[in-house]
Scaffold this motif. Sequence first.
Motif, PDB file in Angstrom:
ATOM      1  N   GLN A  27     -57.265 -15.533 -60.980  1.00 16.74           N
ATOM      2  CA  GLN A  27     -57.345 -16.356 -62.534  1.00 16.74           C
ATOM      3  C   GLN A  27     -57.506 -14.780 -63.442  1.00 16.74           C
ATOM      4  O   GLN A  27     -57.669 -13.688 -62.849  1.00 16.74           O
ATOM      5  CB  GLN A  27     -58.782 -16.808 -62.395  1.00 16.74           C
ATOM      6  CG  GLN A  27     -59.962 -15.891 -62.075  1.00 16.74           C
ATOM      7  CD  GLN A  27     -61.233 -16.501 -61.792  1.00 16.74           C
ATOM      8  OE1 GLN A  27     -61.352 -17.729 -61.109  1.00 16.74           O
ATOM      9  NE2 GLN A  27     -62.669 -16.144 -62.303  1.00 16.74           N
ATOM     10  N   ARG A  30     -61.815 -13.644 -68.703  1.00 17.28           N
ATOM     11  CA  ARG A  30     -62.214 -14.068 -69.965  1.00 17.28           C
ATOM     12  C   ARG A  30     -63.550 -13.892 -70.284  1.00 17.28           C
ATOM     13  O   ARG A  30     -64.239 -14.996 -70.747  1.00 17.28           O
ATOM     14  CB  ARG A  30     -61.410 -15.421 -70.346  1.00 17.28           C
ATOM     15  CG  ARG A  30     -59.768 -15.182 -70.254  1.00 17.28           C
ATOM     16  CD  ARG A  30     -59.200 -16.357 -70.618  1.00 17.28           C
ATOM     17  NE  ARG A  30     -57.780 -16.151 -70.356  1.00 17.28           N
ATOM     18  CZ  ARG A  30     -56.839 -17.092 -70.526  1.00 17.28           C
ATOM     19  NH1 ARG A  30     -57.445 -18.421 -70.798  1.00 17.28           N
ATOM     20  NH2 ARG A  30     -55.671 -17.024 -70.433  1.00 17.28           N
ATOM     21  N   SER A 122     -58.060 -26.129 -66.152  1.00 17.71           N
ATOM     22  CA  SER A 122     -57.165 -25.269 -67.230  1.00 17.71           C
ATOM     23  C   SER A 122     -57.761 -24.061 -67.558  1.00 17.71           C
ATOM     24  O   SER A 122     -57.135 -22.884 -67.556  1.00 17.71           O
ATOM     25  CB  SER A 122     -56.417 -25.922 -68.219  1.00 17.71           C
ATOM     26  OG  SER A 122     -57.398 -26.351 -69.087  1.00 17.71           O
ATOM     27  N   GLN A 123     -58.962 -23.944 -67.952  1.00 17.18           N
ATOM     28  CA  GLN A 123     -59.816 -22.680 -68.279  1.00 17.18           C
ATOM     29  C   GLN A 123     -61.043 -23.033 -68.293  1.00 17.18           C
ATOM     30  O   GLN A 123     -61.544 -24.160 -68.411  1.00 17.18           O
ATOM     31  CB  GLN A 123     -59.158 -22.251 -69.418  1.00 17.18           C
ATOM     32  CG  GLN A 123     -59.292 -22.910 -70.729  1.00 17.18           C
ATOM     33  CD  GLN A 123     -58.665 -22.072 -71.929  1.00 17.18           C
ATOM     34  OE1 GLN A 123     -58.108 -21.007 -71.932  1.00 17.18           O
ATOM     35  NE2 GLN A 123     -59.175 -22.364 -73.249  1.00 17.18           N
ATOM     36  N   GLY A 128     -59.421 -18.049 -67.035  1.00 24.61           N
ATOM     37  CA  GLY A 128     -58.220 -18.958 -67.380  1.00 24.61           C
ATOM     38  C   GLY A 128     -56.939 -18.619 -66.554  1.00 24.61           C
ATOM     39  O   GLY A 128     -57.133 -17.794 -65.976  1.00 24.61           O
ATOM     40  N   ASN A 129     -56.068 -19.258 -66.741  1.00 26.56           N
ATOM     41  CA  ASN A 129     -54.662 -19.359 -66.232  1.00 26.56           C
ATOM     42  C   ASN A 129     -54.852 -19.114 -64.786  1.00 26.56           C
ATOM     43  O   ASN A 129     -54.456 -18.113 -63.806  1.00 26.56           O
ATOM     44  CB  ASN A 129     -54.153 -17.852 -66.354  1.00 26.56           C
ATOM     45  CG  ASN A 129     -52.847 -17.893 -66.133  1.00 26.56           C
ATOM     46  OD1 ASN A 129     -52.029 -18.890 -65.969  1.00 26.56           O
ATOM     47  ND2 ASN A 129     -52.144 -16.697 -66.322  1.00 26.56           N
TER      48      ASN A 129
END
Length: 166
Positions: A27, A30, A122-123, A128-129
């Motif tokens: 991931q 963030r 999704s986040q 995220g990612n």
Amino acid sequence: MAETFAIPCVGALMVREVGGQPCVLIQERRKPGAGTENGLLEVAAGKVREYENVFDALRREVHEETGLRVTRIEGEEAAMTRTVNGYEVMSYAPFCTTQNLSGGYSILLHSFVCEAAGEPVSQSPEAGNFRWMPLGECRTALQDRPEAFYPLHIHALGLYLSKENP
């Protein structure tokens, strides 16, 4: 002068076969206030609360960050708990322990190899990612661009990848 202590944390090397290939969940970091660390590649991880069982902390952190439900933690079955003189203590062996000796803040990270059910969100507020990265691709990224990874996760990932076939 007051002493400052290292913060105990847990990390999850979540592994799964996807499309016939062994993968690890990666991931992008963030976290609020993380500054230049945001955007680095990492595994799900977080702090252990006071008196929280490390395996419960790992399950909680994975779920908070990814939405996944941890179904298996390597080594959990061998953990031993004992109560003596009013203390309940647990002994366990993580896959890898990493200590941050400078930079950021002082962390003592216990990483575990895990399996989980479901698909990542999704986040989340901290990451995220999310992607199931094939082990060979992760190995190449780690060798070619270690600076793209959160430093505390590099050794555990490298150790795991060195034990697995591409």
